[in-house]
Design an enzyme around this catalytic site. Sequence first.
Site, PDB file in Angstrom:
ATOM      1  N   LYS A  96       4.452  -9.081  66.091  1.00 35.97           N
ATOM      2  CA  LYS A  96       4.807  -8.297  64.900  1.00 35.97           C
ATOM      3  C   LYS A  96       5.987  -8.986  64.223  1.00 35.97           C
ATOM      4  CE  LYS A  96       4.711  -3.429  63.510  1.00 35.97           C
ATOM      5  NZ  LYS A  96       3.698  -3.577  62.484  1.00 35.97           N
ATOM      6  N   LEU A 111      -2.954  -7.480  65.499  1.00 29.59           N
ATOM      7  CA  LEU A 111      -1.823  -6.759  66.081  1.00 29.59           C
ATOM      8  C   LEU A 111      -2.357  -5.692  67.042  1.00 29.59           C
ATOM      9  CD1 LEU A 111       1.342  -6.561  65.719  1.00 29.59           C
ATOM     10  CD2 LEU A 111       0.807  -4.381  64.636  1.00 29.59           C
ATOM     11  N   TYR A 134       9.607  -7.069  64.119  1.00 33.16           N
ATOM     12  CA  TYR A 134       9.910  -5.704  63.706  1.00 33.16           C
ATOM     13  C   TYR A 134       8.985  -4.699  64.370  1.00 33.16           C
ATOM     14  CZ  TYR A 134       5.868  -5.418  60.493  1.00 33.16           C
ATOM     15  OH  TYR A 134       4.609  -5.366  59.959  1.00 33.16           O
ATOM     16  N   GLU A 175      -8.751  -7.435  61.583  1.00 40.74           N
ATOM     17  CA  GLU A 175      -8.070  -6.166  61.299  1.00 40.74           C
ATOM     18  C   GLU A 175      -7.978  -6.049  59.785  1.00 40.74           C
ATOM     19  OE1 GLU A 175      -4.000  -6.213  62.775  1.00 40.74           O
ATOM     20  OE2 GLU A 175      -3.767  -8.321  62.281  1.00 40.74           O
TER      21      GLU A 175
HETATM   22  N1  PDD Z   1       1.743  -1.968  60.146  1.00 42.91           N
HETATM   23  N2  PDD Z   1      -2.218  -4.505  61.999  1.00 42.91           N
HETATM   24  C1  PDD Z   1      -1.228  -4.887  61.181  1.00 42.91           C
HETATM   25  C2  PDD Z   1      -1.279  -6.246  60.575  1.00 42.91           C
HETATM   26  C3  PDD Z   1      -0.149  -4.021  60.915  1.00 42.91           C
HETATM   27  O1  PDD Z   1       0.863  -4.419  60.117  1.00 42.91           O
HETATM   28  C4  PDD Z   1      -0.147  -2.720  61.502  1.00 42.91           C
HETATM   29  C5  PDD Z   1       0.969  -1.744  61.268  1.00 42.91           C
HETATM   30  C6  PDD Z   1      -1.218  -2.354  62.336  1.00 42.91           C
HETATM   31  C7  PDD Z   1      -1.277  -1.010  63.014  1.00 42.91           C
HETATM   32  O2  PDD Z   1      -0.354  -0.931  64.088  1.00 42.91           O
HETATM   33  P1  PDD Z   1       0.294   0.467  64.520  1.00 42.91           P
HETATM   34  O3  PDD Z   1      -0.844   1.402  64.827  1.00 42.91           O
HETATM   35  O4  PDD Z   1       1.062   0.139  65.740  1.00 42.91           O
HETATM   36  O5  PDD Z   1       1.107   0.936  63.373  1.00 42.91           O
HETATM   37  C8  PDD Z   1      -2.238  -3.276  62.567  1.00 42.91           C
HETATM   38  C9  PDD Z   1       2.944  -1.211  59.962  1.00 42.91           C
HETATM   39  C10 PDD Z   1       2.712   0.266  59.819  1.00 42.91           C
HETATM   40  C11 PDD Z   1       3.739  -1.828  58.819  1.00 42.91           C
HETATM   41  O6  PDD Z   1       3.845  -3.039  58.828  1.00 42.91           O
HETATM   42  O7  PDD Z   1       4.273  -1.092  57.969  1.00 42.91           O
END
Ligand code: PDD
Length: 288
Positions: free
Chosen positions: A149, A205, A35, A181
């Site tokens: 993801k 991620l 996703y 993270e």
């Molecule tokens: N989550 N790490 C994890 C495990 C995440 O699920 C996310 C983002 C990030 C940050 O990535 P980005 O800057 O590309 O949003 C880091 C999204 C927002 C979610 O699952 O809703």
Amino acid sequence: MSTSETVYLNGEFMPLENARVPVLDRGFIFGDGVYEVIPVYSRRPFRLPEHCRRLQRSLDAVRIANPMTDAEWARLVGELVARNADEDQYIYLQVTRGVAKRDHAFPRDAKPTVFVMSSPLATPARELVENGVPCVTAVDFRWLKCDVKSVSLLGNCLLRQAAADAGAAETVLFRDGWLTEASASNVFVVKGGRLLAPPKNHLMLPGITYDVVLELAAAKNIPAEVREIAEREVRDADELWLTSSTREVLAITTLDGRPVGGGRPGAVFKTVYQAYQEFKRKVMRQAA
Ligand code: PDD
């Protein structure tokens, strides 16, 4: 305009409550899919090419053929944004391996299921930006492909629930004593005016916001270092931040109940938060 959100499922736009997926979809049975979450400001998707690139990486990693070109994704996202009411939205899109008789091995001829929805984007309230948020910590027990993801998010959900149970905003994760993270965000550390970020590898991620923050730090002449960060350095930090597409940049002001630095969002945070807001406005003006 209808109050119900319009979503896209396998070639059709429809109200959210009409969207149905067969129970044998491998997304439902195995969590077999990937996703993206894309913020949309003033009806303009932010960093869409980068999100498309990461989607392609995730699809390649799990061997699902990309059902669309980047241009087709852009058209679809644009159309869905236009069909929904809010100026600021976030797009959730997922691709699963499709519907097939239950068997762990990949089906030969399943067609990927494509689902895209839009929700109102509520970036953190002023009060959270000004005061920061509490976080807890946990051992990162997830799998070794955290750079994908994947919709298989049970590990992330369990870890996020630990934060919810403690009345905290997020759970900061350590694997073998090193920062990875948080359950749904990346984490930055500031020590002695220096910004530290863990390296992009299979243990986290590769955040789109993470890249934006490093670019803004460089533009603001904030010294930054991408390297492995020990748990001790996190507990000893002057500032800690969360970054994600929906939370942007947010200061962590307590960790496991103890104040981070002075217990208030720090000076480096304020500089980068401001720069992020300016950058967003600039990008949106250019896209107009
Ligand atoms: N989550 N790490 C994890 C495990 C995440 O699920 C996310 C983002 C990030 C940050 O990535 P980005 O800057 O590309 O949003 C880091 C999204 C927002 C979610 O699952 O809703």
